[in-house]
Write a protein that holds these residues in place. Structure first.
Motif, PDB file in Angstrom:
ATOM      1  N   UNK A   1      -6.666 -24.638  73.165  1.00  0.00           N
ATOM      2  CA  UNK A   1      -6.129 -25.962  72.846  1.00  0.00           C
ATOM      3  C   UNK A   1      -4.604 -25.922  72.765  1.00  0.00           C
ATOM      4  N   UNK A   2      -4.093 -24.867  72.138  1.00  0.00           N
ATOM      5  CA  UNK A   2      -2.637 -24.719  71.986  1.00  0.00           C
ATOM      6  C   UNK A   2      -1.946 -24.578  73.343  1.00  0.00           C
ATOM      7  N   UNK A   3      -2.500 -23.740  74.211  1.00  0.00           N
ATOM      8  CA  UNK A   3      -1.885 -23.499  75.521  1.00  0.00           C
ATOM      9  C   UNK A   3      -1.857 -24.754  76.380  1.00  0.00           C
ATOM     10  N   UNK A   4      -2.893 -25.581  76.240  1.00  0.00           N
ATOM     11  CA  UNK A   4      -2.996 -26.779  77.076  1.00  0.00           C
ATOM     12  C   UNK A   4      -2.534 -28.043  76.344  1.00  0.00           C
ATOM     13  N   UNK A   5      -1.959 -27.841  75.151  1.00  0.00           N
ATOM     14  CA  UNK A   5      -1.412 -28.963  74.365  1.00  0.00           C
ATOM     15  C   UNK A   5      -2.468 -30.039  74.128  1.00  0.00           C
TER      16      UNK A   5
ATOM     17  N   UNK B   1      -9.654 -36.577  80.552  1.00  0.00           N
ATOM     18  CA  UNK B   1      -8.491 -35.690  80.606  1.00  0.00           C
ATOM     19  C   UNK B   1      -8.794 -34.497  81.511  1.00  0.00           C
ATOM     20  N   UNK B   2      -7.943 -34.256  82.491  1.00  0.00           N
ATOM     21  CA  UNK B   2      -8.125 -33.141  83.423  1.00  0.00           C
ATOM     22  C   UNK B   2      -7.634 -31.846  82.776  1.00  0.00           C
ATOM     23  N   UNK B   3      -8.476 -30.858  82.726  1.00  0.00           N
ATOM     24  CA  UNK B   3      -8.136 -29.567  82.124  1.00  0.00           C
ATOM     25  C   UNK B   3      -9.128 -28.519  82.606  1.00  0.00           C
ATOM     26  N   UNK B   4      -8.834 -27.225  82.423  1.00  0.00           N
ATOM     27  CA  UNK B   4      -9.824 -26.193  82.724  1.00  0.00           C
ATOM     28  C   UNK B   4     -11.024 -26.303  81.788  1.00  0.00           C
TER      29      UNK B   4
ATOM     30  N   UNK C   1      -9.910 -33.836  69.742  1.00  0.00           N
ATOM     31  CA  UNK C   1     -10.299 -35.130  70.320  1.00  0.00           C
ATOM     32  C   UNK C   1     -10.047 -35.135  71.825  1.00  0.00           C
ATOM     33  N   UNK C   2      -8.906 -34.564  72.241  1.00  0.00           N
ATOM     34  CA  UNK C   2      -8.604 -34.467  73.677  1.00  0.00           C
ATOM     35  C   UNK C   2      -9.658 -33.630  74.397  1.00  0.00           C
ATOM     36  N   UNK C   3     -10.091 -32.552  73.729  1.00  0.00           N
ATOM     37  CA  UNK C   3     -11.067 -31.635  74.327  1.00  0.00           C
ATOM     38  C   UNK C   3     -12.357 -32.370  74.673  1.00  0.00           C
ATOM     39  N   UNK C   4     -12.710 -33.351  73.849  1.00  0.00           N
ATOM     40  CA  UNK C   4     -13.950 -34.101  74.056  1.00  0.00           C
ATOM     41  C   UNK C   4     -13.796 -35.265  75.027  1.00  0.00           C
ATOM     42  N   UNK C   5     -12.567 -35.580  75.376  1.00  0.00           N
ATOM     43  CA  UNK C   5     -12.277 -36.721  76.258  1.00  0.00           C
ATOM     44  C   UNK C   5     -12.473 -36.306  77.719  1.00  0.00           C
ATOM     45  N   UNK C   6     -13.532 -36.806  78.340  1.00  0.00           N
ATOM     46  CA  UNK C   6     -13.873 -36.409  79.709  1.00  0.00           C
ATOM     47  C   UNK C   6     -12.872 -36.908  80.747  1.00  0.00           C
TER      48      UNK C   6
END
Length: 228
Positions: free
Chosen positions: A109-113, A124-127, A117-122
């Protein structure tokens, strides 16, 4: 410096990276020097077989390495155990595995800022981030491991352990049927909306069996091993 692993490979599709846990585990347990090569709650200390330098791999360091590679699917650092490890070792491993998973996710989470809540948001583009379910051959500990990791929350849940293509009965007196039963059981513990990743599976018949039990991803070293 070379622009990430996709550029090095000239590959525009997804790349999955492992945490390094199994490789370090192998190095540590193959070494006679238990003072330099050891696993603690902090992480894994081991002697680099090529340079002789002492290295340290923690959940945070593993995430940083995978972040620098630019992988699309990354893995939380876990502690594998030998298949017939005593119960107290398996329990200790599950406890450490959960702690490392929490730390891995926090660093991710820290590396990708990102926030939780962001992690659960589909949108948002992320690994994607995967965690490894451990517990050896013990069904109850596999369940405990899965439940603890699901509470933390990941995109993908992996079946960790000794690769299936090493589990023939003629090698260790444990039938492939047992491992098929264990894989079926673990698959049912994972929520339907998450990716199921069977690490180390395996022979063609193992892959066909597991695909029929709702496992989504596989990898095996069997083709390259046979080639060698």
């Amino acid at each position: 410096q070379l622009g990430g692993i996709h550029k090095v490979f000239n590959w525009s599709r997804p790349v999955l990276s492992d945490s390094g846990g199994f490789q370090v585990f192998s190095l540590i347990h193959a070494s006679r020097d238990k003072t330099l090569n050891k696993i603690t709650d902090a992480g894994c200390s081991f002697k680099d077989p090529e340079t002789g330098r002492t290295r340290f791999l923690s959940p945070e360091v593993s995430q940083i390495i995978q972040y620098n590679l630019g992988a699309d699917i990354v893995t939380a650092l876990d502690e594998p155990t030998i298949r017939d490890a005593p119960l107290y070792i398996l329990k200790q491993s599950i406890k450490r595995n959960t702690k490392w998973a929490k730390r891995s996710k926090q660093k991710f989470l820290e590396l990708h800022h990102l926030t939780e809540k962001d992690f659960l948001d589909k949108s948002i583009s992320r690994p994607l981030l995967g965690a490894v379910i451990q517990g050896g051959n013990n069904f109850e500990l596999r369940k405990q491991s899965a439940e603890e990791l699901i509470k933390i929350g990941f995109d993908m849940y992996n079946f960790g352990g000794v690769p299936l293509h090493n589990q023939y009965s003629w090698r260790n007196n444990v039938s492939k049927g047992f491992y098929h039963e264990l894989l079926t059981y673990v698959a049912e513990l994972i929520p339907e909306d998450n990716i199921r990743y069977a690490m180390g599976v395996g022979t063609p018949d193992d892959i066909i069996y597991c695909a029929g039990k709702n496992w989504d991803l596989f990898y095996t070293v069997l083709p390259t091993g046979n080639a060698r």
